[in-house]
Design a protein around this motif. Structure first.
Motif, PDB file in Angstrom:
ATOM      1  N   ASN A   1       0.836  -1.290   0.024  1.00  0.00           N
ATOM      2  CA  ASN A   1       0.024   0.165  -0.181  1.00  0.00           C
ATOM      3  C   ASN A   1       0.983   1.144   0.250  1.00  0.00           C
ATOM      4  N   ARG A   2       2.147   1.153   0.549  1.00  0.00           N
ATOM      5  CA  ARG A   2       2.879   2.406   0.711  1.00  0.00           C
ATOM      6  C   ARG A   2       3.592   2.666  -0.760  1.00  0.00           C
ATOM      7  N   LYS A   3       3.895   1.580  -1.436  1.00  0.00           N
ATOM      8  CA  LYS A   3       4.741   1.621  -2.291  1.00  0.00           C
ATOM      9  C   LYS A   3       4.026   1.664  -3.985  1.00  0.00           C
ATOM     10  N   LEU A   4       2.740   1.009  -3.874  1.00  0.00           N
ATOM     11  CA  LEU A   4       2.238   1.037  -5.270  1.00  0.00           C
ATOM     12  C   LEU A   4       1.167   2.053  -5.360  1.00  0.00           C
ATOM     13  N   ARG A   5       1.198   2.632  -6.501  1.00  0.00           N
ATOM     14  CA  ARG A   5       0.033   3.645  -7.204  1.00  0.00           C
ATOM     15  C   ARG A   5      -0.264   3.052  -8.591  1.00  0.00           C
ATOM     16  N   VAL A   6      -1.072   2.267  -8.706  1.00  0.00           N
ATOM     17  CA  VAL A   6      -1.284   1.548 -10.338  1.00  0.00           C
ATOM     18  C   VAL A   6      -2.731   1.566 -10.384  1.00  0.00           C
TER      19      VAL A   6
END
Length: 215
Positions: free
Chosen positions: A38-43
């Motif tokens: 949740n912190r690393k992905l923005r897709v």
């Protein structure tokens, strides 16, 4: 064995670790991996839309909110974009301006959305945002991330097991595999930049609108 459910993921983690005594810990490894995802992905598959009725300066954000993309208001058939602003800048701008009016800017403050000026009436608004990956559990045995990218969950859980097992070599191996899997998701979900002609009233500009940069 295909990893397609929460139970199957737990079994796979135990098998890859070659440990049968971590049954009570493996759900923790999965939850920790989920937090990191949740912190690393923005897709693209994390994007969601919700409709809000904005009639006050502060409104609650969705429970699964991670990051805002856009806030589009509607008033008597006319749509317009409310632009984002850092909370500190919005606070400075609002000093001494108390008259309600049509909102022009918004900022994120904790779990709330602050709009300025304070609305002069109730507005309908559509918030497009990035949502958290739905948490896996016995009651919710799958989600889009596990269904499409089981390697992210597997390597993420294995990496989280490293510190618990005090195995620095395994931690390095699985952490690298996890980061590579995340990069693969980002590449798979990438939307190529492009120009889109738009004369929609909520953009109000009638010019070429860059769908990636919001300019």
């Amino acid at each position: 064995m295909a990893i397609s459910t929460y139970a199957g993921l737990q079994t796979a983690v135990a098998d890859w670790l070659e440990r049968s005594d971590l049954t009570s810990r493996i759900p923790d490894f999965i939850s920790l991996a989920e937090a990191k995802i949740n912190r690393k992905l923005r897709v693209r598959l994390m994007q969601a839309r919700t409709t809000l009725t904005v009639d006050a300066e502060y409104e609650s954000l969705p429970a699964d909110f991670r990051q805002a993309e856009s806030l589009i208001f509607s008033d008597a058939g006319v749509t317009f974009e409310c632009r984002t602003m850092p909370a500190e800048a919005l606070a400075e701008r609002s000093v001494g301006v108390a008259s309600p009016a049509r909102p022009e800017f918004y900022a994120l403050i904790g779990s709330q959305l602050r709009v300025w000026p304070t609305p002069d009436k109730a507005y309908s608004a559509e918030l497009t945002y990035y949502q958290k990956v739905p948490a896996l559990s016995d009651a919710a045995p799958s989600n889009w991330a596990l269904a499409n990218y089981p390697d992210v969950y597997l390597y993420g859980a294995l990496a989280e097991a490293g510190p618990y097992l005090r195995d620095t070599e395994a931690l390095a191996i699985w952490s690298a595999a996890f980061e590579k899997a995340l990069a693969g998701v980002k590449a798979d979900q990438k939307i190529e930049p492009g120009k889109l002609r738009s004369d929609l009233s909520h953009f109000g500009r009638g010019h070429h609108y860059n769908i990636m940069s919001d300019r």
